[in-house]
Design an enzyme around this catalytic site. Sequence first.
Site, PDB file in Angstrom:
ATOM      1  N   GLU A  21     -10.039  -7.006  -6.447  1.00 43.28           N
ATOM      2  CA  GLU A  21      -8.920  -7.931  -6.264  1.00 43.28           C
ATOM      3  C   GLU A  21      -8.644  -8.041  -4.772  1.00 43.28           C
ATOM      4  O   GLU A  21      -9.285  -7.365  -3.951  1.00 43.28           O
ATOM      5  CB  GLU A  21      -7.676  -7.455  -7.036  1.00 43.28           C
ATOM      6  CG  GLU A  21      -7.844  -7.549  -8.547  1.00 43.28           C
ATOM      7  CD  GLU A  21      -6.618  -7.115  -9.325  1.00 43.28           C
ATOM      8  OE1 GLU A  21      -5.619  -6.710  -8.720  1.00 43.28           O
ATOM      9  OE2 GLU A  21      -6.685  -7.171 -10.566  1.00 43.28           O
ATOM     10  N   ARG A  54      -2.579 -10.357  -0.743  1.00 44.13           N
ATOM     11  CA  ARG A  54      -1.765 -11.317  -1.489  1.00 44.13           C
ATOM     12  C   ARG A  54      -0.758 -12.067  -0.615  1.00 44.13           C
ATOM     13  O   ARG A  54      -0.491 -13.240  -0.822  1.00 44.13           O
ATOM     14  CB  ARG A  54      -1.032 -10.514  -2.549  1.00 44.13           C
ATOM     15  CG  ARG A  54      -0.787 -11.227  -3.793  1.00 44.13           C
ATOM     16  CD  ARG A  54      -0.338 -10.233  -4.828  1.00 44.13           C
ATOM     17  NE  ARG A  54      -1.431  -9.820  -5.676  1.00 44.13           N
ATOM     18  CZ  ARG A  54      -1.309  -8.963  -6.668  1.00 44.13           C
ATOM     19  NH1 ARG A  54      -0.137  -8.399  -6.906  1.00 44.13           N
ATOM     20  NH2 ARG A  54      -2.325  -8.648  -7.425  1.00 44.13           N
ATOM     21  N   ARG A  73       2.268  -4.853  -1.281  1.00 44.21           N
ATOM     22  CA  ARG A  73       1.481  -3.947  -2.127  1.00 44.21           C
ATOM     23  C   ARG A  73       0.031  -4.416  -2.259  1.00 44.21           C
ATOM     24  O   ARG A  73      -0.228  -5.607  -2.498  1.00 44.21           O
ATOM     25  CB  ARG A  73       2.121  -3.892  -3.512  1.00 44.21           C
ATOM     26  CG  ARG A  73       1.369  -3.054  -4.521  1.00 44.21           C
ATOM     27  CD  ARG A  73       2.096  -3.072  -5.846  1.00 44.21           C
ATOM     28  NE  ARG A  73       2.164  -4.413  -6.364  1.00 44.21           N
ATOM     29  CZ  ARG A  73       1.340  -4.900  -7.288  1.00 44.21           C
ATOM     30  NH1 ARG A  73       0.383  -4.149  -7.792  1.00 44.21           N
ATOM     31  NH2 ARG A  73       1.473  -6.131  -7.708  1.00 44.21           N
ATOM     32  N   HIS A 132       3.023 -13.556  -6.083  1.00 41.50           N
ATOM     33  CA  HIS A 132       1.633 -13.655  -6.541  1.00 41.50           C
ATOM     34  C   HIS A 132       1.152 -15.081  -6.294  1.00 41.50           C
ATOM     35  O   HIS A 132       1.842 -16.038  -6.644  1.00 41.50           O
ATOM     36  CB  HIS A 132       1.542 -13.302  -8.020  1.00 41.50           C
ATOM     37  CG  HIS A 132       0.161 -12.986  -8.478  1.00 41.50           C
ATOM     38  ND1 HIS A 132      -0.817 -13.956  -8.573  1.00 41.50           N
ATOM     39  CD2 HIS A 132      -0.429 -11.825  -8.837  1.00 41.50           C
ATOM     40  CE1 HIS A 132      -1.945 -13.394  -8.993  1.00 41.50           C
ATOM     41  NE2 HIS A 132      -1.738 -12.092  -9.158  1.00 41.50           N
ATOM     42  N   HIS A 156       6.686 -11.734  -8.059  1.00 39.96           N
ATOM     43  CA  HIS A 156       5.808 -10.958  -8.937  1.00 39.96           C
ATOM     44  C   HIS A 156       6.147  -9.469  -8.940  1.00 39.96           C
ATOM     45  O   HIS A 156       6.401  -8.890  -9.989  1.00 39.96           O
ATOM     46  CB  HIS A 156       4.366 -11.172  -8.482  1.00 39.96           C
ATOM     47  CG  HIS A 156       3.354 -10.362  -9.228  1.00 39.96           C
ATOM     48  ND1 HIS A 156       3.189 -10.462 -10.585  1.00 39.96           N
ATOM     49  CD2 HIS A 156       2.448  -9.425  -8.804  1.00 39.96           C
ATOM     50  CE1 HIS A 156       2.227  -9.632 -10.971  1.00 39.96           C
ATOM     51  NE2 HIS A 156       1.771  -8.986  -9.925  1.00 39.96           N
TER      52      HIS A 156
HETATM   53  C1  SIN Z   1      -3.074  -9.408 -11.157  1.00 38.54           C
HETATM   54  O1  SIN Z   1      -3.698  -9.138 -12.173  1.00 38.54           O
HETATM   55  O2  SIN Z   1      -3.379 -10.265 -10.332  1.00 38.54           O
HETATM   56  C2  SIN Z   1      -1.857  -8.618 -10.889  1.00 38.54           C
HETATM   57  C3  SIN Z   1      -2.251  -7.253 -10.535  1.00 38.54           C
HETATM   58  C4  SIN Z   1      -1.210  -6.639  -9.716  1.00 38.54           C
HETATM   59  O3  SIN Z   1      -0.135  -7.222  -9.536  1.00 38.54           O
HETATM   60  O4  SIN Z   1      -1.461  -5.556  -9.197  1.00 38.54           O
END
Ligand code: SIN
Length: 558
Positions: free
Chosen positions: A132, A302, A398, A253, A363
């Site tokens: 991610e 993010r 985060r 997010h 988020h």
């Molecule tokens: C996501 O699945 O994008 C969210 C994961 C997260 O907020 O850590």
Amino acid sequence: MTASLARVVPALPLPAAGFERTTDVVVVGSGAAGLMTALALAGSGRRVVVVTKGALGDGSTRWAQGGLAAVLGNDDDVALHLDDTLVAGAGLCDEDAVRALVTEAPAAIALLRDLGARLDLAPDGRPALTREGGHSRDRIVHAGGDASGAEVTRTLVEALAGAGVEVLERTVALDALRSARGEVVGLRVARVADDGALTDAGDLRAHAVVLATGGYGQAYAAATSPAGATGDGLALALRAGAEIADVEMVQFHPTVLWQGPGATGQQVLISEAVRGEGAVLVDGGGRRIMPGAHPLADLAPRDVVSATIAAHLAATGEDCVHLDATGLGADFLARRFPGILAACRAAGFDPATEPVPVAPGAHYTCGGVLADLDGRTGVAGLYAVGEVACTGVHGANRLASNSITEGLVAARRCAALLDADLPAGAPAAPRPVATATGAIDPAACTAIGTATSRYAGVVRTPGGLAELAGTLAAAPRLTGPLDLAAVEATAVHTVATLLTTAALARRESRGCHRRTDAPATRPEWQVRLAHRIDGTGHLLTRTVPLAAQTTDQDQGVA
Ligand code: SIN
């Protein structure tokens, strides 16, 4: 600019206690952090009561899609996970806390597997790993494709069922009980009736109260967090004398399904893992927007992706951008992201055949009760774990999928600490609770949410924050009896007040906090902003050097 902000934090008119009971530890909240704390304490023979205002497992954890970050791959190293977390955190992480997290994360995942979690596996039988935003390696463990949080919750709820823990569902924690010396020695709680009325109030006396109540996404009109994420634990901790920090660091997010202006309540999240598997962000003409904005492009941290989208929307006047996952193929999407595919299709969009509209949405809330990774707050007897805590693990932004991992690691550490430290005998006697006025009328929530979304979003201005302050100052006070909606409205008002205070004070841009009038990150602001109240409920704000999170020297920012 802050003159119109309410300086006295609202308190709750507590119902009288009709019962009193004693236990060792009360855990409030039943997401991953609360469930794991209770499980670990019960495993060492402690008497534990879990209090949750909904049903067991109703916390934010169960909505988590992406997964849990941990160093499990052959090409990975805890030093890399540490670095990625610090980079994402934009200078506000506590490096020792992050080091402990990344070091202990693999054991937390192993424990989950031992407890029966059905993680998605690679052909070699080890957990399948994905990537991610902000991660330099594949290290996101997942389950059910995109149902990772649901599987963590199922596992822990089932494990707790046989552990001898007493669970009080539909029960809300109102305020901490405090001894003459100021330590927390329990909670005033009440049952929540179907209509939200409070009944059967009473006192749970305990040596320790562990807050695991989650975040405050619902201070916004729309967020990915569930309806219960109203910041109750932060407000309770503040009233109990604890410090609350980093509240301005609300993570947006980048890919929340956009369903038109004025959407409210819990929104449909499209996991960052979809980009981790190859989807890209495009504009209305199909042009990619992230290359050139950051070396990691669509997998930048993010805050960077959300800010890039916000800048694009401001420049073009468009309402949303699009996530193009068509290259992944319908079969892959159905197998890897069944929940997301179903949610998008239910809303009238098909990610298999078309780019779907997305925009940043509130988020995760990095701010919380100032605590170390063992859950210790500045108030004896009061502990905080998971999203409600501000441990310095997340800093100003985060790193993706570090949150459930943090909840599990902190829970285990907190339980071990309590098991070693709990005194024998009965908890100290509580002093009488004060009756109070000034709780917030739930009717205020619509205006607060609208103003928070508009003025404390991805990009902030002093003028907008002043408008938000005005909305908060004008919030109507409760005239009727206290009910769950009023407890939540009071918490929302409290956290929004702290958020606004901090966002006005922090004259820079860093991580999740971006100000148009102060676009640079400034070295003198590499500090936390921490808030507490004095004996008369007045709000005090100070800057906390990163190395001195538990000191209480007031530097008088506010
Ligand atoms: C996501 O699945 O994008 C969210 C994961 C997260 O907020 O850590």
